[in-house]
Design a protein around this motif. Structure first.
Motif, short mmCIF file in Angstrom:
data_model
loop_
_atom_site.label_atom_id
_atom_site.label_comp_id
_atom_site.label_asym_id
_atom_site.label_seq_id
_atom_site.Cartn_x
_atom_site.Cartn_y
_atom_site.Cartn_z
N ARG A 97 12.24 10.32 -33.53
CA ARG A 97 12.96 9.94 -32.32
C ARG A 97 13.14 8.43 -32.22
N LEU A 98 12.14 7.70 -32.65
CA LEU A 98 12.24 6.24 -32.64
C LEU A 98 13.34 5.80 -33.61
N GLN A 105 9.20 -1.72 -30.91
CA GLN A 105 10.54 -1.37 -30.44
C GLN A 105 10.83 -2.07 -29.11
N ARG A 164 0.40 -0.29 -23.71
CA ARG A 164 1.72 -0.58 -24.27
C ARG A 164 2.49 -1.53 -23.35
N GLU A 165 2.51 -1.21 -22.06
CA GLU A 165 3.25 -2.06 -21.11
C GLU A 165 2.68 -3.46 -21.06
N ARG A 168 -8.31 -4.63 -2.34
CA ARG A 168 -6.87 -4.85 -2.52
C ARG A 168 -6.32 -5.86 -1.52
N PHE A 175 0.81 -1.21 0.00
CA PHE A 175 0.00 0.00 0.00
C PHE A 175 0.85 1.27 0.00
N TRP A 206 -3.24 9.34 -21.81
CA TRP A 206 -1.86 8.84 -21.81
C TRP A 206 -1.72 7.63 -20.90
N TRP A 207 -2.42 7.66 -19.76
CA TRP A 207 -2.31 6.57 -18.79
C TRP A 207 -2.76 5.25 -19.41
N GLU A 225 -0.25 4.10 -22.10
CA GLU A 225 0.95 3.51 -21.49
C GLU A 225 0.66 2.13 -20.89
N ASP A 278 12.64 5.02 -27.70
CA ASP A 278 11.70 6.14 -27.80
C ASP A 278 10.63 5.90 -26.74
N LEU A 305 6.01 1.73 -31.00
CA LEU A 305 6.69 1.70 -29.69
C LEU A 305 6.67 0.29 -29.10
N GLY A 329 6.71 5.29 -36.18
CA GLY A 329 7.25 5.73 -34.89
C GLY A 329 7.73 7.18 -34.89
N ARG A 331 1.83 5.00 -34.06
CA ARG A 331 2.98 5.29 -33.19
C ARG A 331 3.03 4.33 -32.00
#
Lengths: 468, 327
Positions: free
Chosen positions: B301-302, B274, B240-241, B149, A56, B233-234, B237, A115, B271, B298, B267
């Motif tokens: 920059r990529l 990559q 992507r992850e 949780r 947590f 964006w969250w 990301e 990137d 990523l 990309g 894009r």
């Protein structure tokens, strides 16, 4: 009025200022002791390291702005990655360094170019590239030079956790730094929006931390010992009581922990000022008080790490004149807060304290030296009285420093007895050796502020890349 | 002011300094001599803090007294007293059921920071499990969030009780429920996670994408991949992850997206390719057209990053040729 009458009036003025200043300092020291005592009682029933293994633990994004920091940066990053905290990331922002900072970092931490994407929540100069290591917690952002505040903003654009911690690239961190800091915040997460902490000072931070401060003791070379006295007083006699009265005036840039949403709401760090830390602290106070929000900025008595102190007088003056300049810039920019009840303790106590102790100090120092010279030339000085007064101020100053040292000792037993004895022995010398240097630095800072100088005047690091 | 009075003031200042200096060794000696502090411990009987006296800082109390004292402590206005009560209950809960009940009660009634109480309850796993399950229906979303949780430690209980929380009105609870169910993965959880990929709240969509891929692997990739162009964006990301976490197998699903009409999706796909090593594999000897399409998707920059990586892996001549190609 006669010449003698003028001099007498000036002497009374300076003496009155001294009495008022030391009265405030001793009051703050006493309050600092009361607050430290309360905290020790609270901590005696808590396990501060619980968070180290907790699911947590709130996540923390650590931002390390770096400009020409090839010497100590890899060590600083390693010490950050070794923090005993379950949820954090380290974002190093290379702010367009002109030396081999990026190359040293890439080599030392085996980084590869990649990137990535940015949230772009606050404005910052363009990013040129990203680097990652095998440790997924580390991201290096390479950007166009824009100054420390701009680098922090670039880091903020890549943060993914609820808290952001801006740190200096020349620091080495204690493994428990985040655990202790976040434990403090977890006691009142609703209200604590920022936190600053005590840190030590050494010529070579990584080495000092590696060897263990307790084992090697404080650096008692006079220049470092005097800086240690400054840090001790600044934290235990100032920040601790400031936090108690909720007018923390500066979350020090070497370790400034903020709630990310608050920094983003305020538009990030401001690049308009010489330094970013005091300005942001003032802006948090100003904005949140104007919006009627309940909040606190806390002060943590634990030592979170070791920062690099200048190892010669020239660099020390350069650093301290910058600090003086930013205090003046920030106080002037926030002059509507002065003595303004709308800003509560910040307006009524905090800003007046800065005016008294930082802004007026160079003025009185110049007047005092001028009066002394004029009196000396005119044969109007009673040198015995002067010597006794100098001794009085010396002991009063030593008592303030010792009070701060006592608090540190009660908190952490940070030094061996021999180290404490050496520090105590050096204290009386501070007034005659160190204070004149500080007075000069403050005068220089004030002059540069009046001239509108906003440059950083970065001093050369003690630890060079080759020696690292 | 006479010289004598100045000397007197000076002597007082000097004395104050010396007194403060003397306080350092004195407090050290006192600390060394001090007997163990009044931290609550169980040593045969109940032992709670006492200020001083012949019991050397401790006095035995019975269980009823201890319970009453700690309950009062949890309701105290002073933070340090509440913290002491939570710490003491946690220490005692290893052996005493009532102390465990006290901690659960502290969470349910939000007497002390829930995060702090939850941390203590988490350390006591697996004992609090069955006591936590009834709290999934608690009126407070903060309590439901922490319970969701905490139940992550108990897969069976999570499957039975947390699934309902994926429909909770609070997005924080929904996200927490998805995170917990990820570990206790099931077909039902996967179905819920896929449904929640279109949740109104970004952090729920982010958790849904992680959960879906964690349970179904590459099988969920085609459902998650569109989130690479999410407005948040969250979420981009997280997607992507999650996709990168699948490994190089995901390339077959993501590669076609570099030709998509949406630049954000192109894009995002580049990523992912990559990060799973597909770009490096193509640079080492793959189809030049495919590599170029990824580079185009990309952006500059990529492309530069790929060139820089190539510099580190190739012989100087090869590097030069590669840089000439990409520039």
């Amino acid at each position: 009025m006669t010449f003698e009458g003028v001099l007498r009036a000036l002497v009374f003025g300076c003496t009155g200022y001294l009495v008022l200043l030391y009265g405030v300092h001793f009051s703050l020291m006493a309050l600092g002791h009361v607050e430290s005592r309360r905290r020790r009682r609270e901590r005696s029933v808590d396990d501060p390291d619980t968070l180290a293994t907790s699911r947590f633990a709130p996540g923390v994004s650590i931002i390390v702005p770096a400009y020409n920091e090839s010497g100590g940066l890899p060590d600083a990053v390693r010490s950050l990655l070794a923090l005993e905290y379950p949820e954090f990331e380290v974002i190093v922002v290379n702010d367009g360094s002109t030396d081999e900072t990026l190359d040293v970092l890439v080599g030392a931490l085996e980084l590869v170019a990649v990137d990535a994407t940015s949230r772009d929540v606050v404005p910052a100069r363009p990013v040129e590239g990203y680097y990652r290591s095998v440790d997924p917690r580390l991201l290096v952002v390479d950007k166009v030079n824009g100054g420390k505040a701009d680098a922090l903003n670039a880091g903020l654009n890549h943060c993914r956790y609820r808290y952001v911690c801006g740190v200096d690239a020349d620091m080495a961190f204690a493994p428990t730094a985040l655990t202790r800091a976040m434990r403090e915040i977890s006691g009142d997460p609703e209200h604590i929006v920022g936190l600053t902490s005590y840190f030590e000072n050494a010529r070579d931070p990584a080495r000092a931390l590696e060897q263990g401060l307790q084992r090697v003791g404080p650096d008692t070379r006079p220049l470092f010992a005097f800086q240690t006295f400054d840090y001790l007083r600044a934290f235990f006699n100032n920040r601790t009581p400031w936090a108690r009265m909720n007018f923390m005036l500066c979350a020090a840039g070497a370790f400034q922990l903020w709630r990310r949403d608050v920094v983003e709401e305020l538009g990030g760090w401001s690049a308009e000022f010489t330094c970013e830390d005091i300005e942001l602290t003032f802006r948090v106070h100003r904005t949140l008080r104007e919006r009627g929000r309940a909040y606190r900025i806390a002060a943590l008595p634990d030592c979170v790490g070791v920062t690099e102190g200048p190892d010669n007088v020239k660099n020390l003056v350069s650093q301290r004149e910058r600090w003086q300049r930013v205090i003046l810039e920030t106080c002037w920019a926030n002059r509507r807060m002065w003595f303004n009840p709308r800003y509560g303790t910040v307006g009524l106590l905090g800003v007046p304290y800065y005016v008294l102790s930082e802004i007026l100090a160079p003025v009185f120092e110049v007047v005092a030296v001028g009066t002394l010279l004029a009196g000396g030339v005119g044969g109007l000085i009673d040198w015995r009285e002067f010597a006794v007064l100098t001794l009085l101020v010396t002991f009063a100053n030593s008592a303030l420093t010792t009070g701060a040292l006592l608090n540190l000792d009660l908190e952490a037993r940070a030094y061996r007895a021999s180290g404490v004895a050496r520090l105590l022995g050096l204290m009386p010398l501070e007034m005659v050796v160190y204070r004149p240097i500080m007075a000069w630095a403050r005068l220089k800072g004030t002059w540069r502020f009046l001239r509108g100088d906003r440059a950083w005047h970065k001093f050369e690091r003690n630890v060079k890349a080759g020696a690292a | 002011m006479t010289a004598a009075s100045l000397v007197l003031v000076c002597a007082i200042a000097c004395g104050s300094w010396l007194l403060l200096a003397a306080a350092i060794p004195i407090t050290r000696l006192r600390a060394r001599r001090r007997l163990p502090t009044g931290r609550a411990e169980v040593t045969g009987g109940w032992v709670l803090p006492a200020s001083s006296g012949e019991h050397a800082g401790r006095r035995p109390v019975d269980e009823t007294d201890a319970r009453a004292l700690l309950e009062r402590g949890l309701r105290s206005d002073e933070r340090e007293v509440r913290v002491a009560a939570v710490t003491a209950l946690s220490g005692l809960a290893a052996d005493h059921e009532w102390a465990l009940d006290g901690l659960v009660e502290a969470l349910a009634s939000e007497l002390e920071t829930p995060e702090r109480v939850a941390t203590e309850l988490d350390r006591l796993a697996p004992r609090p499990g069955r006591r936590l399950a009834p709290l999934v229906g608690h009126p407070s979303e903060i309590v439901r969030f922490y319970v969701a949780r905490l139940l992550g430690r108990y897969p069976e209980l999570a499957r039975r009780h947390v699934a309902a929380l994926t429909a909770d009105p609070s997005p924080h609870v929904r996200a927490a429920a998805l995170e917990t169910l990820r570990a206790a993965g099931s077909a039902d959880t996967l179905r819920r996670a896929l449904d929640m990929l279109s949740d109104t709240q970004p952090f729920v969509r982010a958790q849904a994408s992680r959960t879906a891929v964690a349970i179904a692997g590459v099988g969920a990739a085609s459902f998650v991949a569109p989130l690479l162009a999410d407005e948040s964006w969250w979420v981009r990301e997280a997607a992507r992850e999650a996709l990168v976490g699948v490994g190089s197998d995901v390339a077959t699903v993501v590669a076609p997206l570099v030709d998509a009409g949406d630049p954000a999706l192109r894009r995002g796909a580049a990523l992912v390719l990559q990060d799973v090593g597909a770009v490096d594999a193509l640079m080492d000897g793959g189809e030049a057209g495919a590599l170029e399409r990824i580079m185009d998707a990309g952006g500059g920059r990529l492309r530069r990053a790929a060139a820089e990586r190539a510099c580190g892996r190739r012989e100087p001549d090869g590097t030069r040729m590669w840089l000439e190609q990409v520039s």
